[in-house]
Motif scaffolding. Structure first.
Motif, PDB file in Angstrom:
ATOM      1  N   GLU A 301       2.746   0.684  19.738  1.00 32.88           N
ATOM      2  CA  GLU A 301       2.016   1.158  18.577  1.00 32.88           C
ATOM      3  C   GLU A 301       2.859   1.027  17.307  1.00 32.88           C
ATOM      4  N   ALA A 302       4.142   1.400  17.408  1.00 32.99           N
ATOM      5  CA  ALA A 302       5.031   1.296  16.253  1.00 32.99           C
ATOM      6  C   ALA A 302       5.208  -0.157  15.838  1.00 32.99           C
ATOM      7  N   ALA A 303       5.366  -1.055  16.803  1.00 30.59           N
ATOM      8  CA  ALA A 303       5.559  -2.468  16.493  1.00 30.59           C
ATOM      9  C   ALA A 303       4.316  -3.074  15.852  1.00 30.59           C
ATOM     10  N   VAL A 304       3.143  -2.731  16.380  1.00 31.91           N
ATOM     11  CA  VAL A 304       1.897  -3.247  15.809  1.00 31.91           C
ATOM     12  C   VAL A 304       1.734  -2.761  14.375  1.00 31.91           C
ATOM     13  N   ASP A 305       1.974  -1.473  14.147  1.00 35.27           N
ATOM     14  CA  ASP A 305       1.860  -0.910  12.800  1.00 35.27           C
ATOM     15  C   ASP A 305       2.779  -1.632  11.826  1.00 35.27           C
ATOM     16  N   LEU A 306       4.031  -1.819  12.233  1.00 36.67           N
ATOM     17  CA  LEU A 306       5.008  -2.437  11.341  1.00 36.67           C
ATOM     18  C   LEU A 306       4.660  -3.898  11.068  1.00 36.67           C
ATOM     19  N   ALA A 307       4.353  -4.649  12.103  1.00 39.03           N
ATOM     20  CA  ALA A 307       4.005  -6.058  11.904  1.00 39.03           C
ATOM     21  C   ALA A 307       2.754  -6.204  11.049  1.00 39.03           C
ATOM     22  N   ALA A 308       1.760  -5.338  11.285  1.00 40.78           N
ATOM     23  CA  ALA A 308       0.530  -5.404  10.498  1.00 40.78           C
ATOM     24  C   ALA A 308       0.803  -5.119   9.022  1.00 40.78           C
ATOM     25  N   GLY A 309       1.696  -4.181   8.757  1.00 37.47           N
ATOM     26  CA  GLY A 309       2.038  -3.874   7.381  1.00 37.47           C
ATOM     27  C   GLY A 309       2.773  -5.004   6.697  1.00 37.47           C
ATOM     28  N   LEU A 310       3.720  -5.603   7.392  1.00 36.94           N
ATOM     29  CA  LEU A 310       4.514  -6.681   6.807  1.00 36.94           C
ATOM     30  C   LEU A 310       3.719  -7.963   6.621  1.00 36.94           C
ATOM     31  N   LEU A 311       2.749  -8.193   7.499  1.00 35.97           N
ATOM     32  CA  LEU A 311       2.032  -9.467   7.481  1.00 35.97           C
ATOM     33  C   LEU A 311       0.691  -9.406   6.779  1.00 35.97           C
ATOM     34  N   GLY A 312       0.098  -8.211   6.677  1.00 34.73           N
ATOM     35  CA  GLY A 312      -1.232  -8.187   6.101  1.00 34.73           C
ATOM     36  C   GLY A 312      -1.575  -6.937   5.338  1.00 34.73           C
ATOM     37  N   ASP A 313      -0.586  -6.154   4.967  1.00 34.62           N
ATOM     38  CA  ASP A 313      -0.811  -4.882   4.282  1.00 34.62           C
ATOM     39  C   ASP A 313      -1.757  -3.989   5.082  1.00 34.62           C
ATOM     40  N   GLY A 314      -1.722  -4.128   6.421  1.00 29.75           N
ATOM     41  CA  GLY A 314      -2.524  -3.284   7.292  1.00 29.75           C
ATOM     42  C   GLY A 314      -1.649  -2.220   7.905  1.00 29.75           C
ATOM     43  N   GLY A 315      -2.091  -1.665   9.038  1.00 32.22           N
ATOM     44  CA  GLY A 315      -1.319  -0.618   9.689  1.00 32.22           C
ATOM     45  C   GLY A 315      -1.339   0.666   8.888  1.00 32.22           C
ATOM     46  N   SER A 316      -0.510   1.606   9.286  1.00 32.94           N
ATOM     47  CA  SER A 316      -0.436   2.897   8.599  1.00 32.94           C
ATOM     48  C   SER A 316       0.231   2.713   7.240  1.00 32.94           C
ATOM     49  N   PRO A 317      -0.193   3.471   6.230  1.00 38.37           N
ATOM     50  CA  PRO A 317       0.419   3.297   4.900  1.00 38.37           C
ATOM     51  C   PRO A 317       1.879   3.718   4.856  1.00 38.37           C
ATOM     52  N   TYR A 318       2.257   4.703   5.703  1.00 39.01           N
ATOM     53  CA  TYR A 318       3.637   5.169   5.739  1.00 39.01           C
ATOM     54  C   TYR A 318       4.170   5.036   7.161  1.00 39.01           C
ATOM     55  N   GLN A 319       5.366   4.499   7.284  1.00 41.64           N
ATOM     56  CA  GLN A 319       5.951   4.297   8.605  1.00 41.64           C
ATOM     57  C   GLN A 319       7.441   4.599   8.552  1.00 41.64           C
ATOM     58  N   VAL A 320       7.978   5.128   9.643  1.00 42.49           N
ATOM     59  CA  VAL A 320       9.415   5.376   9.734  1.00 42.49           C
ATOM     60  C   VAL A 320      10.093   4.091  10.180  1.00 42.49           C
ATOM     61  N   VAL A 321      10.990   3.583   9.354  1.00 41.52           N
ATOM     62  CA  VAL A 321      11.673   2.323   9.636  1.00 41.52           C
ATOM     63  C   VAL A 321      13.149   2.444   9.267  1.00 41.52           C
ATOM     64  N   ASN A 322      13.893   1.414   9.612  1.00 41.16           N
ATOM     65  CA  ASN A 322      15.284   1.286   9.199  1.00 41.16           C
ATOM     66  C   ASN A 322      15.357   0.249   8.091  1.00 41.16           C
TER      67      ASN A 322
END
Length: 421
Positions: A301-322
């Motif tokens: 779930e975390a990987a999908v959210d992050l990839a979606a955000g980086l590639l298409g401005d999708g996923g959750s608006p806020y995510q915990v990342v490094n």
């Protein structure tokens, strides 16, 4: 969309595949490439991956290959999940530090440094090959130690974001306790990778009501039990530390425990043998229940959210990342890699503002950041003295006799992976 997983032969991978299949509307993958030099493992995992996609009606194409350059060519994102040296190296990381009275663990302390020394050169080589083949690809790092590896990638100018599943695990845990959807939980998550604290739990978003006091009052016992920490400690702190803080807050107790039970590496190696046997069953078309014990919960779930955000401005608006600090935590250098809530878009991850951090946590973060500086220097430049300096600086070590003994053991156990040794 093409996504490549380097380390695709990992027993973790079916967890990732299951998430890609279930969340295909969030991340519409057309081609998924699993890259791994271990051909036999790769085919077992690849076969199960195709069956999972088929069962869940995902029409994406899954390709397996040992050719890294071919695998990353044209990829929109490359996810790294490596274990250089395999479980055998992890077994060593978890045992030889105990000979010096220090915690044996694969991501922190002396064992974590050993893993960084083995891993950083390999990851940097992979990233350079990605850049030559496809300079626009995002690199998502799930390879431990995530903070040091991500910093190495960013220092070398790569488009990289680090990912860990600790925060999403807390999010799911707290949502379950409160009876709300995980998307309703926003964490005030602050620290470095595997050195983090939940200083607030908010309903609805960054400005929502902070229900952390309610969680601690009503569920402090179960939360503390999950962390293997005493309930009074959480009450005194008023925050929820990650379970990795137990290595710092109860170091000697943990060392005693580790000396009297089988290593986690041995347990995982046995699970992997069982999982690979299961993956070879042509009737299996879903991730087995045993995989949940392997670790990496909610990783997909975390990987999908992050990839979606980086590639298409999708996923959750806020995510915990490094990501790079860049002034978010003023007591750390701008180029330190911190683990916090961020806004993730096609442009990358931008950390959200963080309230003033209690010196109790800020001091430890600053010391571990200094260690990570020295660890990265040792991983990139090599040399016994650099290894010694990194070990001496680590708050779990800190004594020169320990640091010297650990230096000797680290090099002896990792010589085949250290070009300079």
């Amino acid at each position: 969309m093409k996504l490549t997983v380097v380390g695709g032969g990992s027993t973790y991978t079916p967890e990732l595949i299951d998430g890609f299949a279930r969340l295909r509307d969030t991340l519409p993958i057309e081609e998924l490439v699993l890259v791994d030099p271990a051909a036999e493992r790769l085919e077992l995992v690849g076969g199960l991956a195709r069956r999972i996609f088929a069962k869940q009606g995902h029409d994406g194409r899954i390709v397996t290959t040992s050719d890294l350059d071919a695998g990353v060519e044209g990829a929109d994102a490359v996810l790294l999940q490596l274990r250089v040296g395999g479980q055998a190296a992890r077994e060593q990381d978890e045992t030889w530090p105990l000979e010096c009275g220090c915690v044996g663990q694969e991501t922190t302390g002396a064992g974590g440094l050993a893993k960084a020394l083995r891993t950083v050169p390999v990851v940097l080589d992979i990233a350079e090959r990605v850049r030559r083949t496809n300079p626009d690809a995002w690199i998502i790092d799930f390879t431990n130690p995530v903070g040091i590896v991500t910093r190495a990638l960013l220092q070398a100018g790569h488009k990289a974001v680090g990912l860990c599943n600790v925060a999403i695990g807390f999010q799911r845990k707290f949502a379950g306790l409160l009876g709300v959807a995980p998307s309703d939980i926003h964490l005030d998550h602050v620290g470095l990778n595997h050195l983090t604290w939940e200083t607030g739990v908010r309903l609805g978003g960054p400005e929502g009501e902070n229900v952390l006091p309610k969680l601690l009052a009503e569920y402090g016992g179960p939360i503390a039990a999950d962390l293997h920490m005493p309930r009074p400690l959480l009450d005194r702190l008023g925050v929820v530390p990650s379970y990795y803080l137990r290595y710092y807050y109860a170091h000697d107790e943990v060392v005693r425990e580790l000396r009297t039970k089988p290593s986690r590496a041995a347990e995982v190696a046995e699970m992997e043998r069982q999982l690979l046997k299961m993956y070879g069953d042509p009737a299996l078309d879903e991730k087995p229940e045993l995989l949940a014990k392997r670790g990496g919960a909610y990783y997909s779930e975390a990987a999908v959210d992050l990839a979606a955000g980086l590639l298409g401005d999708g996923g959750s608006p806020y995510q915990v990342v490094n990501a790079h600090n860049r002034g978010t935590l003023p007591f750390l250098p701008d180029d330190a890699v911190i683990e916090v809530q961020a806004r993730v878009t096609r442009k990358g991850a931008t950390p959200l503002a963080v309230p003033a951090v209690d010196p109790l946590y800020a001091g430890l973060m600053a010391q571990v950041t200094a260690y990570e500086d020295l660890a990265l220097d040792a991983a990139v430049q090599g040399g016994r003295e650099r290894v010694f300096r990194a070990l001496l600086s680590h708050p779990l070590i800190g004594q020169y006799e320990y640091a010297q003994g650990l230096t000797d053991r680290l090099i002896a156990h990792n010589r085949e992976h250290l070009a300079w040794a």
